[in-house]
Design a protein around this motif. Structure first.
Motif, PDB file in Angstrom:
ATOM      1  N   ALA A  23       0.827  -1.210   0.000  1.00 63.79           N
ATOM      2  CA  ALA A  23       0.000   0.000   0.000  1.00 63.79           C
ATOM      3  C   ALA A  23       0.859   1.257   0.000  1.00 63.79           C
ATOM      4  CB  ALA A  23      -0.937  -0.001   1.204  1.00 63.79           C
ATOM      5  N   GLY A  24       1.999   1.189   0.654  1.00 66.93           N
ATOM      6  CA  GLY A  24       2.869   2.353   0.697  1.00 66.93           C
ATOM      7  C   GLY A  24       3.521   2.661  -0.622  1.00 66.93           C
ATOM      8  N   ARG A  25       3.617   1.646  -1.494  1.00 60.56           N
ATOM      9  CA  ARG A  25       4.262   1.838  -2.792  1.00 60.56           C
ATOM     10  C   ARG A  25       3.266   2.001  -3.929  1.00 60.56           C
ATOM     11  NH1 ARG A  25       7.249  -2.340  -0.334  1.00 60.56           N
ATOM     12  NH2 ARG A  25       6.215  -3.957  -1.580  1.00 60.56           N
ATOM     13  N   ALA A  26       1.988   1.775  -3.659  1.00 63.06           N
ATOM     14  CA  ALA A  26       0.960   1.862  -4.702  1.00 63.06           C
ATOM     15  C   ALA A  26       0.419   3.280  -4.808  1.00 63.06           C
ATOM     16  CB  ALA A  26      -0.180   0.894  -4.392  1.00 63.06           C
ATOM     17  N   PRO A  27      -0.087   3.677  -5.967  1.00 61.35           N
ATOM     18  CA  PRO A  27      -0.696   5.016  -6.107  1.00 61.35           C
ATOM     19  C   PRO A  27      -1.966   5.124  -5.272  1.00 61.35           C
ATOM     20  CG  PRO A  27      -1.029   3.703  -8.093  1.00 61.35           C
ATOM     21  CD  PRO A  27      -0.068   2.932  -7.237  1.00 61.35           C
ATOM     22  N   ASP A  28      -2.346   6.355  -4.969  1.00 56.51           N
ATOM     23  CA  ASP A  28      -3.512   6.589  -4.115  1.00 56.51           C
ATOM     24  C   ASP A  28      -4.793   6.020  -4.715  1.00 56.51           C
ATOM     25  OD1 ASP A  28      -1.934   7.852  -2.277  1.00 56.51           O
ATOM     26  OD2 ASP A  28      -2.403   9.881  -2.969  1.00 56.51           O
ATOM     27  N   TRP A  29      -4.958   6.124  -6.034  1.00 58.44           N
ATOM     28  CA  TRP A  29      -6.182   5.631  -6.661  1.00 58.44           C
ATOM     29  C   TRP A  29      -6.318   4.122  -6.490  1.00 58.44           C
ATOM     30  CZ3 TRP A  29      -5.698   1.863 -10.262  1.00 58.44           C
ATOM     31  CH2 TRP A  29      -4.479   1.753 -10.940  1.00 58.44           C
ATOM     32  N   PHE A  30      -5.179   3.419  -6.480  1.00 55.28           N
ATOM     33  CA  PHE A  30      -5.225   1.968  -6.304  1.00 55.28           C
ATOM     34  C   PHE A  30      -5.630   1.621  -4.870  1.00 55.28           C
ATOM     35  CE2 PHE A  30      -3.350  -2.156  -5.314  1.00 55.28           C
ATOM     36  CZ  PHE A  30      -3.801  -2.919  -6.379  1.00 55.28           C
ATOM     37  N   ASP A  31      -5.073   2.355  -3.909  1.00 55.55           N
ATOM     38  CA  ASP A  31      -5.430   2.128  -2.508  1.00 55.55           C
ATOM     39  C   ASP A  31      -6.917   2.375  -2.273  1.00 55.55           C
ATOM     40  OD1 ASP A  31      -2.844   1.484  -1.974  1.00 55.55           O
ATOM     41  OD2 ASP A  31      -2.312   3.402  -1.044  1.00 55.55           O
ATOM     42  N   ARG A  32      -7.433   3.455  -2.847  1.00 51.83           N
ATOM     43  CA  ARG A  32      -8.862   3.737  -2.697  1.00 51.83           C
ATOM     44  C   ARG A  32      -9.706   2.645  -3.353  1.00 51.83           C
ATOM     45  NH1 ARG A  32      -7.087   9.101  -3.792  1.00 51.83           N
ATOM     46  NH2 ARG A  32      -7.655   8.854  -5.997  1.00 51.83           N
ATOM     47  N   GLY A  33      -9.215   2.145  -4.481  1.00 51.16           N
ATOM     48  CA  GLY A  33      -9.934   1.069  -5.158  1.00 51.16           C
ATOM     49  C   GLY A  33      -9.981  -0.199  -4.315  1.00 51.16           C
ATOM     50  N   VAL A  34      -8.866  -0.542  -3.676  1.00 51.56           N
ATOM     51  CA  VAL A  34      -8.833  -1.727  -2.819  1.00 51.56           C
ATOM     52  C   VAL A  34      -9.762  -1.545  -1.622  1.00 51.56           C
ATOM     53  CG1 VAL A  34      -7.381  -3.110  -1.277  1.00 51.56           C
ATOM     54  CG2 VAL A  34      -6.507  -2.402  -3.505  1.00 51.56           C
ATOM     55  N   ALA A  35      -9.776  -0.340  -1.051  1.00 54.50           N
ATOM     56  CA  ALA A  35     -10.652  -0.075   0.084  1.00 54.50           C
ATOM     57  C   ALA A  35     -12.118  -0.231  -0.303  1.00 54.50           C
ATOM     58  CB  ALA A  35     -10.388   1.326   0.637  1.00 54.50           C
ATOM     59  N   LEU A  36     -12.493   0.319  -1.463  1.00 54.96           N
ATOM     60  CA  LEU A  36     -13.881   0.197  -1.926  1.00 54.96           C
ATOM     61  C   LEU A  36     -14.224  -1.241  -2.298  1.00 54.96           C
ATOM     62  CD1 LEU A  36     -14.216   3.393  -4.157  1.00 54.96           C
ATOM     63  CD2 LEU A  36     -15.345   2.957  -1.973  1.00 54.96           C
ATOM     64  N   LEU A  37     -13.262  -1.918  -2.906  1.00 58.74           N
ATOM     65  CA  LEU A  37     -13.486  -3.310  -3.294  1.00 58.74           C
ATOM     66  C   LEU A  37     -13.727  -4.177  -2.069  1.00 58.74           C
ATOM     67  CD1 LEU A  37     -13.447  -5.100  -5.880  1.00 58.74           C
ATOM     68  CD2 LEU A  37     -11.067  -5.631  -5.311  1.00 58.74           C
ATOM     69  N   GLY A  38     -12.904  -3.982  -1.039  1.00 57.11           N
ATOM     70  CA  GLY A  38     -13.054  -4.789   0.164  1.00 57.11           C
ATOM     71  C   GLY A  38     -14.306  -4.468   0.951  1.00 57.11           C
ATOM     72  N   ALA A  39     -14.687  -3.198   0.969  1.00 57.39           N
ATOM     73  CA  ALA A  39     -15.850  -2.792   1.763  1.00 57.39           C
ATOM     74  C   ALA A  39     -17.161  -3.108   1.070  1.00 57.39           C
ATOM     75  CB  ALA A  39     -15.765  -1.301   2.081  1.00 57.39           C
ATOM     76  N   TYR A  40     -17.225  -2.901  -0.248  1.00 61.19           N
ATOM     77  CA  TYR A  40     -18.497  -3.027  -0.959  1.00 61.19           C
ATOM     78  C   TYR A  40     -18.436  -3.940  -2.185  1.00 61.19           C
ATOM     79  CZ  TYR A  40     -19.198   1.254   1.731  1.00 61.19           C
ATOM     80  OH  TYR A  40     -19.260   2.170   2.746  1.00 61.19           O
ATOM     81  N   GLY A  41     -17.346  -3.848  -2.955  1.00 67.73           N
ATOM     82  CA  GLY A  41     -17.299  -4.525  -4.242  1.00 67.73           C
ATOM     83  C   GLY A  41     -17.398  -6.038  -4.149  1.00 67.73           C
ATOM     84  N   ILE A  42     -16.559  -6.655  -3.333  1.00 68.52           N
ATOM     85  CA  ILE A  42     -16.553  -8.120  -3.247  1.00 68.52           C
ATOM     86  C   ILE A  42     -17.824  -8.655  -2.596  1.00 68.52           C
ATOM     87  CG2 ILE A  42     -15.371 -10.100  -2.220  1.00 68.52           C
ATOM     88  CD1 ILE A  42     -12.734  -8.690  -2.750  1.00 68.52           C
ATOM     89  N   PRO A  43     -18.295  -8.078  -1.473  1.00 69.06           N
ATOM     90  CA  PRO A  43     -19.575  -8.563  -0.930  1.00 69.06           C
ATOM     91  C   PRO A  43     -20.719  -8.449  -1.935  1.00 69.06           C
ATOM     92  CG  PRO A  43     -18.425  -7.268   0.724  1.00 69.06           C
ATOM     93  CD  PRO A  43     -17.657  -7.117  -0.550  1.00 69.06           C
ATOM     94  N   LEU A  44     -20.773  -7.332  -2.689  1.00 67.22           N
ATOM     95  CA  LEU A  44     -21.816  -7.178  -3.698  1.00 67.22           C
ATOM     96  C   LEU A  44     -21.661  -8.217  -4.806  1.00 67.22           C
ATOM     97  CD1 LEU A  44     -24.201  -5.667  -4.926  1.00 67.22           C
ATOM     98  CD2 LEU A  44     -22.564  -4.058  -5.946  1.00 67.22           C
ATOM     99  N   ALA A  45     -20.424  -8.476  -5.215  1.00 60.84           N
ATOM    100  CA  ALA A  45     -20.185  -9.474  -6.263  1.00 60.84           C
ATOM    101  C   ALA A  45     -20.651 -10.850  -5.808  1.00 60.84           C
ATOM    102  CB  ALA A  45     -18.699  -9.506  -6.616  1.00 60.84           C
ATOM    103  N   LEU A  46     -20.475 -11.170  -4.541  1.00 58.27           N
ATOM    104  CA  LEU A  46     -20.925 -12.464  -4.028  1.00 58.27           C
ATOM    105  C   LEU A  46     -22.446 -12.558  -4.004  1.00 58.27           C
ATOM    106  CD1 LEU A  46     -18.284 -13.018  -1.222  1.00 58.27           C
ATOM    107  CD2 LEU A  46     -18.814 -14.636  -3.056  1.00 58.27           C
ATOM    108  N   VAL A  47     -23.106 -11.471  -3.679  1.00 52.84           N
ATOM    109  CA  VAL A  47     -24.571 -11.460  -3.710  1.00 52.84           C
ATOM    110  C   VAL A  47     -25.058 -11.672  -5.143  1.00 52.84           C
ATOM    111  CG1 VAL A  47     -26.624 -10.029  -3.374  1.00 52.84           C
ATOM    112  CG2 VAL A  47     -24.820 -10.041  -1.651  1.00 52.84           C
ATOM    113  N   LEU A  48     -24.439 -10.991  -6.102  1.00 52.05           N
ATOM    114  CA  LEU A  48     -24.808 -11.165  -7.502  1.00 52.05           C
ATOM    115  C   LEU A  48     -24.511 -12.593  -7.973  1.00 52.05           C
ATOM    116  CD1 LEU A  48     -23.529  -7.788  -9.018  1.00 52.05           C
ATOM    117  CD2 LEU A  48     -25.887  -8.426  -8.457  1.00 52.05           C
ATOM    118  N   LEU A  49     -23.430 -13.176  -7.459  1.00 51.42           N
ATOM    119  CA  LEU A  49     -23.090 -14.547  -7.814  1.00 51.42           C
ATOM    120  C   LEU A  49     -24.165 -15.522  -7.322  1.00 51.42           C
ATOM    121  CD1 LEU A  49     -20.851 -16.398  -9.033  1.00 51.42           C
ATOM    122  CD2 LEU A  49     -20.002 -16.652  -6.698  1.00 51.42           C
TER     123      LEU A  49
END
Length: 231
Positions: A23-49
């Protein structure tokens, strides 16, 4: 009970620093993407699955469709049960968050707000793995995809700096255990209910595709009577 390792050189802490160090070496947009993915994206993807599994299950024969539907109903119920089991477990173990115990972690935006909660085991890992394994009971191929999404969720939690790897592994184990160990009882209870729904003229579409629900009476009407065959 803070018996789990919270300091010192060990594999758990080393992996935490390795993954969070990205995380310290990644760009800010990537970190924000991982945060959103972990908080909402993956749980939503599992519901859709699960919904996609349900769509496919409705096109199977009556017996298989009922079994698959029961498994898909059990998946979110099992996930909720696993989270309830985790509540006293977390309080009993009382393991502090890693960013409260170790310096130099790059805690991403919003993660520090979780400092009031304990770390072991991870709710996110527990919930997502329960959904993934529940989907596997209904559809093997899509279930493997769901388990893969749950594994990605676990990596996100360590990357964010809010969980140790063992918190995530513990969550995976808890979610899997609740789904599999209670599945026989759940299927025994849900099976008759699902079969009753499948026979309903109004709610049968939930278990079987409408064309299959309508086709069954037509097939029975077109089938020759036993007396005709005997003649």
């Amino acid at each position: 009970m803070a018996g789990l390792t919270t300091g010192g050189p060990n594999v758990d802490v080393s992996l935490l620093y390795e993954l969070n160090g990205l995380a310290g070496r990644a760009p800010d947009w990537f970190d924000r993407g991982v945060a959103l993915l972990g908080a909402y994206g993956i749980p939503l993807a599992l519901v859709l699955l699960l919904l996609w599994c349900w769509r496919g299950a409705r096109r199977q024969d009556e017996t298989t469709a009922a079994e698959s539907f029961a498994a898909l109903v059990w998946a979110p119920l099992a996930a909720a049960t696993a989270l309830l089991v985790n509540m006293p477990l977390r309080e009993f173990v009382a393991r502090p968050r890693p960013f409260l115990q170790h310096d130099g972690l790059d805690v991403l935006t919003g993660a520090s707000g979780q400092a009031s909660g304990f770390s072991f085991v991870s709710d996110h890992a527990t919930f997502t793995m329960a959904l993934g394994v529940g989907a596997f009971l209904a559809h093997r191929r899509l279930g493997l995809l769901g388990i893969g999404l749950a594994l990605a969720e676990g990596l996100c939690r360590v990357y964010l700096g809010v969980h140790y790897p063992t918190d995530v592994v513990g969550g995976f184990a808890l979610g899997t255990a609740v789904v599999l160990l209670l599945a026989p009882l759940a299927m025994a209870l849900l099976g008759p209910l699902v079969r009753a729904v499948a026979r309903s003229p109004h709610a049968g579409w939930l278990v079987r595709a409408r064309e299959r629900v309508l086709a069954r009476p037509v097939e029975l009407a077109q089938r020759p009577a036993e007396s005709d065959l005997a003649a």
